[in-house]
Design a protein around this motif. Sequence first.
Motif, short mmCIF file in Angstrom:
data_model
loop_
_atom_site.label_atom_id
_atom_site.label_comp_id
_atom_site.label_asym_id
_atom_site.label_seq_id
_atom_site.Cartn_x
_atom_site.Cartn_y
_atom_site.Cartn_z
N ASP A 101 9.99 5.24 10.19
CA ASP A 101 10.04 6.67 9.99
C ASP A 101 9.76 7.23 8.61
O ASP A 101 9.76 8.27 8.20
CB ASP A 101 11.42 7.52 10.42
N LEU A 102 9.37 6.41 7.71
CA LEU A 102 9.24 6.50 6.15
C LEU A 102 8.01 7.57 6.24
O LEU A 102 6.96 7.63 6.94
CB LEU A 102 9.07 5.49 5.42
N THR A 103 8.03 8.52 5.10
CA THR A 103 6.89 9.36 5.16
C THR A 103 6.56 9.16 3.59
O THR A 103 5.52 9.93 3.33
CB THR A 103 7.45 10.91 5.10
N ALA A 104 7.18 8.32 2.76
CA ALA A 104 6.51 8.51 1.28
C ALA A 104 6.97 6.83 0.89
O ALA A 104 8.13 6.42 1.24
CB ALA A 104 7.16 9.39 0.47
N PHE A 105 6.40 6.28 -0.31
CA PHE A 105 6.52 5.36 -0.79
C PHE A 105 6.56 5.30 -2.45
O PHE A 105 5.67 6.28 -2.85
CB PHE A 105 5.58 4.07 -0.78
N ILE A 106 7.59 4.78 -3.23
CA ILE A 106 7.33 4.93 -4.72
C ILE A 106 7.09 3.28 -4.99
O ILE A 106 7.88 2.47 -4.42
CB ILE A 106 8.69 5.32 -5.24
N ALA A 107 6.05 3.13 -5.76
CA ALA A 107 5.83 1.82 -6.04
C ALA A 107 6.04 1.72 -7.70
O ALA A 107 5.93 2.66 -8.41
CB ALA A 107 4.37 1.54 -6.02
N ALA A 108 6.82 0.44 -8.05
CA ALA A 108 7.03 0.41 -9.56
C ALA A 108 6.13 0.36 -10.55
O ALA A 108 6.14 0.57 -11.46
CB ALA A 108 8.01 -0.95 -9.60
N THR A 109 4.81 -0.14 -9.90
CA THR A 109 3.73 -0.05 -10.73
C THR A 109 2.35 0.19 -10.04
O THR A 109 2.39 0.12 -8.63
CB THR A 109 3.51 -1.49 -11.44
N ASP A 110 1.50 0.47 -10.46
CA ASP A 110 0.36 0.78 -9.80
C ASP A 110 -0.39 -0.45 -8.99
O ASP A 110 -0.99 -0.38 -7.95
CB ASP A 110 -0.97 1.12 -10.98
N GLY A 111 -0.13 -1.62 -9.56
CA GLY A 111 -0.53 -2.67 -9.17
C GLY A 111 0.08 -3.08 -7.62
O GLY A 111 -0.40 -3.44 -6.55
N ASP A 138 -0.80 4.37 -14.68
CA ASP A 138 -2.10 4.94 -14.38
C ASP A 138 -3.13 4.01 -14.94
O ASP A 138 -3.99 4.26 -16.06
CB ASP A 138 -2.26 5.96 -15.33
N GLU A 139 -3.20 2.80 -14.32
CA GLU A 139 -4.28 1.91 -14.51
C GLU A 139 -5.64 2.53 -14.08
O GLU A 139 -5.61 3.27 -13.40
CB GLU A 139 -4.08 0.60 -13.70
N GLU A 140 -6.59 1.99 -14.61
CA GLU A 140 -7.95 2.54 -14.33
C GLU A 140 -8.39 2.57 -12.80
O GLU A 140 -8.86 3.83 -12.37
CB GLU A 140 -9.15 1.62 -14.84
N LEU A 141 -7.78 1.66 -11.88
CA LEU A 141 -7.99 1.80 -10.59
C LEU A 141 -7.13 2.93 -9.86
O LEU A 141 -7.66 3.35 -8.59
CB LEU A 141 -7.68 0.47 -9.92
N ALA A 142 -6.24 3.14 -10.45
CA ALA A 142 -5.56 4.43 -9.88
C ALA A 142 -6.36 5.89 -9.58
O ALA A 142 -6.42 6.43 -8.80
CB ALA A 142 -4.22 4.97 -10.76
N SER A 143 -7.59 5.93 -10.58
CA SER A 143 -8.49 7.23 -10.34
C SER A 143 -9.41 6.66 -9.42
O SER A 143 -10.33 7.92 -9.02
CB SER A 143 -8.79 7.58 -11.95
N LEU A 144 -9.63 5.66 -9.19
CA LEU A 144 -10.97 4.88 -8.38
C LEU A 144 -10.47 4.86 -6.72
O LEU A 144 -11.34 4.85 -6.01
CB LEU A 144 -11.18 3.92 -9.02
N THR A 151 0.47 9.34 -10.44
CA THR A 151 1.18 8.23 -11.22
C THR A 151 1.71 8.63 -12.37
O THR A 151 1.09 9.95 -12.82
CB THR A 151 0.16 7.07 -11.41
N ALA A 152 2.44 8.03 -13.28
CA ALA A 152 3.04 8.35 -14.45
C ALA A 152 2.31 7.49 -15.38
O ALA A 152 2.21 6.33 -15.48
CB ALA A 152 4.31 8.13 -14.71
N MET A 180 5.84 9.94 -20.27
CA MET A 180 4.83 9.36 -19.65
C MET A 180 4.42 10.49 -18.66
O MET A 180 4.96 10.90 -17.63
CB MET A 180 5.29 8.14 -18.53
N PRO A 181 3.35 11.13 -18.94
CA PRO A 181 2.81 12.32 -18.32
C PRO A 181 2.67 12.15 -16.95
O PRO A 181 1.90 11.06 -16.41
CB PRO A 181 1.52 12.85 -18.99
N VAL A 182 2.82 12.74 -15.54
CA VAL A 182 2.65 12.58 -14.54
C VAL A 182 1.32 12.98 -14.36
O VAL A 182 0.72 14.44 -14.70
CB VAL A 182 3.48 13.44 -13.57
N ILE A 183 0.36 12.08 -13.60
CA ILE A 183 -1.17 12.54 -13.49
C ILE A 183 -1.16 12.97 -11.93
O ILE A 183 -0.99 12.00 -10.97
CB ILE A 183 -1.91 11.43 -13.69
#
Length: 194
Positions: A101-111, A138-144, A151-152, A180-183
């Motif tokens: 029933d999870l509706t969201a995940f927080i990942a410790a890193t973009d990887g 906010d690794e480059e792939l986060a926008s791709l 991400t922060a 660390m700005p939120v993007i």
Amino acid sequence: VVIVSGRTPDNLPSVLPDGYAAGHAMASVLLDSGHTRIGFIGDILRVVGDPRQSVTIARRLTGIRDAFAERNLTAHVVEVEGWTTAIGFAQTHQLLDAHPDLTAFIAATDGVAFGVYQALAERGLRVPDDISVVSFDDEELASLVRPGLTTARLPYEQMARHGVEMLLGERELSHEMLPMPVIHRGSVRAIQPS
């Protein structure tokens, strides 16, 4: 000597990202969007107090926990051996098997988040229509990736600038924490509380 994105046992001047504020902010992005059933992938107990592992990740975790505690909520947390895409993939399956029933995940890193995306796609779940995802760095792939990952951002350029200014005597030698700005991208949707 000024340490950027790290600390030393002899307490040399340093510039760090504010991991605590970032952790609190990223958890709040989901909580403010109505999510209460959230999984967190990336808790590594050995980072606490061990600067060789990470100075800031432990602070991220504390910020996340505090944001939940302020609302009398807890996340479903899974401890991991590292912050890799493969681990994010495997642990997403584990968490969804235990808590469908999870509706969201927080990942410790973009990887880790990229692994979450892959596991969700394998299960036929869409981000953010079925499950929202947020992360850090906010690794480059986060926008791709599609949708783009919320991400922060690690403030590499600002940290380097502050460190150089300390070395040149333009800024006081100290311990600085930079935000660390939120993007915001497309990986979070608002839901109605159940």
